[in-house]
Design a protein around this motif. Structure first.
Motif, PDB file in Angstrom:
ATOM      1  N   UNK A   1     -21.026 -29.653  -1.349  1.00 45.34           N
ATOM      2  CA  UNK A   1     -22.078 -28.993  -2.111  1.00 45.34           C
ATOM      3  C   UNK A   1     -21.812 -27.493  -2.143  1.00 45.34           C
ATOM      4  N   UNK A   2     -21.826 -26.906  -3.326  1.00 44.49           N
ATOM      5  CA  UNK A   2     -21.636 -25.478  -3.481  1.00 44.49           C
ATOM      6  C   UNK A   2     -22.897 -24.719  -3.123  1.00 44.49           C
ATOM      7  N   UNK A   3     -22.756 -23.713  -2.272  1.00 46.68           N
ATOM      8  CA  UNK A   3     -23.904 -22.875  -1.965  1.00 46.68           C
ATOM      9  C   UNK A   3     -23.860 -21.651  -2.862  1.00 46.68           C
ATOM     10  N   UNK A   4     -25.049 -21.186  -3.233  1.00 47.73           N
ATOM     11  CA  UNK A   4     -25.114 -20.009  -4.079  1.00 47.73           C
ATOM     12  C   UNK A   4     -24.741 -18.773  -3.265  1.00 47.73           C
ATOM     13  N   UNK A   5     -24.240 -17.749  -3.937  1.00 48.54           N
ATOM     14  CA  UNK A   5     -23.876 -16.525  -3.232  1.00 48.54           C
ATOM     15  C   UNK A   5     -25.125 -15.816  -2.699  1.00 48.54           C
ATOM     16  N   UNK A   6     -24.917 -15.042  -1.660  1.00 50.08           N
ATOM     17  CA  UNK A   6     -26.021 -14.275  -1.084  1.00 50.08           C
ATOM     18  C   UNK A   6     -26.278 -13.032  -1.926  1.00 50.08           C
ATOM     19  N   UNK A   7     -27.534 -12.637  -1.988  1.00 51.89           N
ATOM     20  CA  UNK A   7     -27.954 -11.409  -2.639  1.00 51.89           C
ATOM     21  C   UNK A   7     -28.408 -10.455  -1.549  1.00 51.89           C
ATOM     22  N   UNK A   8     -28.108  -9.191  -1.700  1.00 48.12           N
ATOM     23  CA  UNK A   8     -28.574  -8.188  -0.743  1.00 48.12           C
ATOM     24  C   UNK A   8     -29.485  -7.224  -1.474  1.00 48.12           C
ATOM     25  N   UNK A   9     -30.693  -7.051  -0.938  1.00 43.63           N
ATOM     26  CA  UNK A   9     -31.661  -6.102  -1.486  1.00 43.63           C
ATOM     27  C   UNK A   9     -31.802  -4.955  -0.500  1.00 43.63           C
ATOM     28  N   UNK A  10     -31.567  -3.743  -0.968  1.00 41.41           N
ATOM     29  CA  UNK A  10     -31.709  -2.565  -0.123  1.00 41.41           C
ATOM     30  C   UNK A  10     -32.407  -1.447  -0.890  1.00 41.41           C
ATOM     31  N   UNK A  11     -33.178  -1.814  -1.928  1.00 41.12           N
ATOM     32  CA  UNK A  11     -33.856  -0.815  -2.759  1.00 41.12           C
ATOM     33  C   UNK A  11     -35.041  -0.217  -2.022  1.00 41.12           C
ATOM     34  N   UNK A  12     -35.153   1.084  -2.032  1.00 43.99           N
ATOM     35  CA  UNK A  12     -36.263   1.766  -1.392  1.00 43.99           C
ATOM     36  C   UNK A  12     -36.009   1.978   0.092  1.00 43.99           C
ATOM     37  N   UNK A  13     -37.090   2.268   0.816  1.00 48.29           N
ATOM     38  CA  UNK A  13     -37.006   2.501   2.258  1.00 48.29           C
ATOM     39  C   UNK A  13     -38.149   1.769   2.946  1.00 48.29           C
ATOM     40  N   UNK A  14     -38.084   1.688   4.286  1.00 49.44           N
ATOM     41  CA  UNK A  14     -39.128   1.010   5.044  1.00 49.44           C
ATOM     42  C   UNK A  14     -39.661   1.886   6.167  1.00 49.44           C
ATOM     43  N   UNK A  15     -40.898   1.583   6.552  1.00 47.81           N
ATOM     44  CA  UNK A  15     -41.507   2.157   7.741  1.00 47.81           C
ATOM     45  C   UNK A  15     -41.731   1.014   8.712  1.00 47.81           C
ATOM     46  N   UNK A  16     -41.281   1.214   9.940  1.00 45.59           N
ATOM     47  CA  UNK A  16     -41.409   0.201  10.990  1.00 45.59           C
ATOM     48  C   UNK A  16     -42.179   0.822  12.154  1.00 45.59           C
ATOM     49  N   UNK A  17     -43.074   0.066  12.736  1.00 47.51           N
ATOM     50  CA  UNK A  17     -43.834   0.490  13.908  1.00 47.51           C
ATOM     51  C   UNK A  17     -43.450  -0.402  15.080  1.00 47.51           C
ATOM     52  N   UNK A  18     -43.137   0.200  16.211  1.00 52.30           N
ATOM     53  CA  UNK A  18     -42.783  -0.570  17.402  1.00 52.30           C
ATOM     54  C   UNK A  18     -43.892  -1.565  17.732  1.00 52.30           C
ATOM     55  N   UNK A  19     -43.523  -2.831  17.937  1.00 54.49           N
ATOM     56  CA  UNK A  19     -44.478  -3.869  18.307  1.00 54.49           C
ATOM     57  C   UNK A  19     -45.201  -4.518  17.140  1.00 54.49           C
TER      58      UNK A  19
END
Length: 103
Positions: A1-19
């Motif tokens: 079975x052929x698997x579809x290629x992976x897509x990478x999304x890196x548009x914009x930025x993120x804010x992460x908070x510890x925990x």
């Protein structure tokens, strides 16, 4: 079975908070396609549990890294899922709304 290629999304930025189990984006356009994808930021990775809007993700575990703002990130995912996978992702997203995650 052929698997579809992976897509990478890196548009914009993120804010992460510890925990916190959430990623907050700026300039992002996240969709249900991202559910199940591998979220990577600042050298740490986890799975996207749910997309709660174009700028908010629920992650599979609390963020173990330091709090950061305006950070680069990437989500690796398959964008051309078969219909049964789309149905599973939609169901997961609906269920995720009822799961308590750490704010």
């Amino acid at each position: 079975m052929n698997q579809s290629p992976m897509t990478v999304d890196a548009a914009g930025t993120v804010t992460m908070r510890h925990g916190s189990s959430y990623a907050v984006g700026e300039g992002t356009a996240w969709t249900a396609d991202h559910v199940g994808g591998l979220f990577t930021c600042a050298g740490l990775s986890c799975t996207v549990l749910a997309v709660q809007g174009p700028t908010r993700l629920a992650l599979s575990r609390p963020w173990a890294g330091d709090g950061i703002e305006g950070a680069q990130y990437a989500i690796e995912y398959r964008s051309d899922s078969p219909p049964h996978v789309v149905a599973i992702k939609d169901t997961m997203a609906a269920l995720a709304a009822h799961i308590k995650v750490t704010p």
